[in-house]
Design an enzyme around this catalytic site. Structure first.
Site, PDB file in Angstrom:
ATOM      1  N   ASP A 216       0.830  -1.197   0.000  1.00 17.27           N
ATOM      2  CA  ASP A 216       0.000   0.000   0.000  1.00 17.27           C
ATOM      3  C   ASP A 216       0.877   1.265   0.000  1.00 17.27           C
ATOM      4  O   ASP A 216       1.893   1.315   0.702  1.00 17.27           O
ATOM      5  CB  ASP A 216      -0.857  -0.034   1.279  1.00 17.27           C
ATOM      6  N   GLU A 278       1.855  -0.392  -4.890  1.00 15.83           N
ATOM      7  CA  GLU A 278       0.867   0.593  -5.338  1.00 15.83           C
ATOM      8  C   GLU A 278       1.645   1.892  -5.552  1.00 15.83           C
ATOM      9  O   GLU A 278       2.073   2.528  -4.593  1.00 15.83           O
ATOM     10  CB  GLU A 278      -0.224   0.797  -4.279  1.00 15.83           C
TER      11      GLU A 278
HETATM   12  C1  NOJ Z   1      -4.402   3.025  -0.862  1.00 14.44           C
HETATM   13  C2  NOJ Z   1      -5.533   2.067  -0.714  1.00 14.44           C
HETATM   14  O1  NOJ Z   1      -5.755   1.411  -1.930  1.00 14.44           O
HETATM   15  C3  NOJ Z   1      -6.715   2.882  -0.246  1.00 14.44           C
HETATM   16  O2  NOJ Z   1      -7.911   2.143  -0.269  1.00 14.44           O
HETATM   17  C4  NOJ Z   1      -6.412   3.390   1.145  1.00 14.44           C
HETATM   18  O3  NOJ Z   1      -7.469   4.221   1.576  1.00 14.44           O
HETATM   19  C5  NOJ Z   1      -5.120   4.188   1.165  1.00 14.44           C
HETATM   20  N1  NOJ Z   1      -4.063   3.538   0.431  1.00 14.44           N
HETATM   21  C6  NOJ Z   1      -4.630   4.389   2.570  1.00 14.44           C
HETATM   22  O4  NOJ Z   1      -4.138   3.187   3.101  1.00 14.44           O
END
Ligand code: NOJ
Length: 551
Positions: A216, A278
């Site tokens: 993440d 990500e």
């Molecule tokens: C990215 C995640 O995909 C999202 O859903 C989340 O709210 C944020 N990061 C914070 O962790």
């Protein structure tokens, strides 16, 4: 031709052409009957995933959490939340998935914890400057009494990125940073304890047998030294940014690569495990740095999820994505949506006439999945995309995403793409749950979108996905790591897999178009009587010389 990177790689791994399926666990299948999806629900539906033909599942967070951001606020990274069935359910799912030859990838959230993580609770009980505070980003406020936040950063979910605490004696105290909700305090990645704990978490799950992590906010852990103010816009406001503006100084700082190298060194002890970042970084050469040979194996590339329905824009998205990863000999990835963005059916209908909207969105989404699955690299499918689910317009009272409250009810947030999946029957909850009280309400008009309705219908979106995945797995035409473009009209595009020869044609115009020589293998809409490809459609063809070779 786009240069071939990995064709000659002897270290080609299982993920290099895998189809991943993202499960948003709250919304996939509820076996416990509380209206929220759970892990035994996933285990119960593994047969469906086998039919779909996916190689791996990525589970959005299932670790312990007070669920302020539905699991992205982790209070214990080494346990499974009871809401999802606890550790026993996780182990049962992991072993059943492996028995079905499906790999399991978990979400890892290194940028922040929950406010209810024992570390943060200890920090609140401890004095300024203590070791417990230094695991997070605590600062004194500005102004004579420290009543102003330490800098002007805005939270990505709205409001300030700083929250002031009360000191243990009750007096107004320091501020802590949270790029997301106040329930998600950012960790200080300069602190060696933070890394040591992440390593412990990684080894904990890898030793338990999982096949990798989705990381993440992988571009966010390293903060700019000194935490400087962000530039204000001409009207004096500071922009809130969710998805990677190149000028957002809080993300994509060089220090993040040191962290990814450490993550990779742990992964190297588990050679079959994959790390997928990500990475909301649009500049190709900056993005590529995250997937250099000693960093992450894969990075999410959102180019197709952001491209509007335009042949030129889709082609540019593909070209730039391939060029970026090929430069560092990494594997490309593709996705059309996830739990943070509009579903493709809804997104691709934008600009279309309201009545025709959903149909056009569905047609274009069907075309785009043929593009995604024709490309070299790793494909990610967000649960429900294979059913052609649209976003749902939810009533205000149902909204749960923290974005809704934090934005002062100006941004409806991401709940519309997170509505539970319909499995069968003709009314909510469509066999998602035995409870009618699902965590987000399900619409009344989804009877034709259930898996039950679509499985036996050869023309359904689910059947298109199944056939496309099966062909991609079994046909030699999908081999090779690069593509060649055909010359085509400006409102169409056509490419060919350089090694295997599969041809993919897209018609983004308004008139039917002719196809290049070859044998049609699959199309997202029926070809016309004259063998033309209708508007808002894509087709796969086998080149003439290969037509007889077959599977
Ligand atoms: C990215 C995640 O995909 C999202 O859903 C989340 O709210 C944020 N990061 C914070 O962790």
């Amino acid at each position: 031709m786009t240069e071939s990177p990995a064709a000659d790689r002897s270290d080609r791994r299982w993920w290099a052409d895998a189809v991943f399926y993202q499960i948003y666990p709250r919304s996939f299948a509820d076996l416990s009957g509380d209206g929220v999806g759970d892990l035994l629900g996933v285990a119960d539906r593994l047969g469906y995933l086998e039919l779909l033909g996916v190689d791996a599942i990525w589970l959005s967070p299932v670790t312990r959490s007070p669920m302020a951001d539905h699991g992205y606020d982790v209070s214990d990274p080494r346990d499974i939340d009871p809401l999802f069935g606890g550790m026993a359910a996780f182990d049962a799912l992991l072993s059943a998935a492996h028995d079905s030859d499906i790999k399991v990838v978990m979400d890892l959230v290194p940028n922040h914890t929950s406010r209810e993580h024992p570390w943060f609770e200890e920090a609140l009980r401890s004095p300024t400057g203590s070791a417990a505070r230094e695991r997070y980003i605590f600062r004194d406020g500005r102004g004579p009494s420290g009543a102003e936040p330490p800098n002007n950063w805005r939270s990505i979910f709205g409001g300030s990125a700083w929250t002031r605490i009360a000191e243990p004696d009750g007096s107004p105290g320091q501020w802590y940073l949270h790029l997301f909700a106040p329930e998600q305090p950012d960790l200080d990645w300069n602190n060696p304890e933070v890394w040591a704990d992440l390593e412990k978490t990684m080894r904990f799950w890898l030793d338990r047998g999982i096949d990798g992590f989705r990381i993440d906010v992988a571009h966010g852990m390293a903060k700019p030294p000194g935490l400087p103010d962000m530039p204000a816009t001409p009207d004096g406001s500071v922009v809130e940014l969710l998805t990677g503006d190149e000028n957002d100084i809080r993300f994509n700082n060089p220090g993040v690569h040191r962290i990814h190298r450490k993550i990779r060194r742990v992964l190297d002890d588990y050679p079959d495990a994959v790390a997928i970042g990500e990475i909301w970084v649009r500049d190709g050469s900056e993005f590529a740095q995250y997937v250099r040979p000693d960093e992450l194996h894969l990075g999410f590339n959102f180019a197709l999820a952001e491209a509007p329905w335009s042949a030129a824009r889709i082609r540019t998205a593909i070209d730039e994505s391939l060029a970026a990863v090929h430069a560092v000999r990494a594997v490309p990835t593709w996705t059309l949506s996830n739990h943070d963005v509009d579903r493709e059916v809804t997104r691709l209908a934008k600009g279309a006439d309201a009545d025709a909207g959903r149909d056009i969105g569905t047609k274009r989404a069907r075309a785009l999945i043929l593009v995604e699955l024709a490309l070299p690299g790793t494909a990610f499918i967000y649960n429900g995309a294979e059913l052609g689910l649209p976003n749902v317009d939810l009533p205000d009272s149902a909204l749960q995403d923290p974005v809704w409250e934090r934005s002062g009810h100006t941004d409806r947030g991401r709940d519309g793409c997170r509505v539970p999946l319909p499995w069968g029957g003709d009314r909510p909850p469509y066999e998602f749950s035995t409870s009618a009280d699902t965590w987000l309400p399900m619409p009344d008009d989804w009877a034709s979108l259930t898996t039950e309705a679509q499985l036996e219908d050869a023309d359904s979106t689910l059947s298109l996905y199944r056939t496309a995945i099966e062909l991609r797995k079994s046909r030699s035409e999908f081999s090779g790591d690069s593509i060649d473009w055909y010359g085509s009209r400006p409102d169409a595009l056509a490419f060919r897999r350089s090694a295997g020869g599969l041809i993919c044609v897209v018609n983004a115009g308004t008139e039917p178009i002719g196809l290049p020589p070859g044998t049609p293998l699959l199309s997202s809409s029926p070809l016309t009587g004259e063998g033309l490809l209708p508007p808002d459609s894509a087709a796969w063809l086998v080149p003439p010389a290969a037509a007889d070779r077959g599977a």
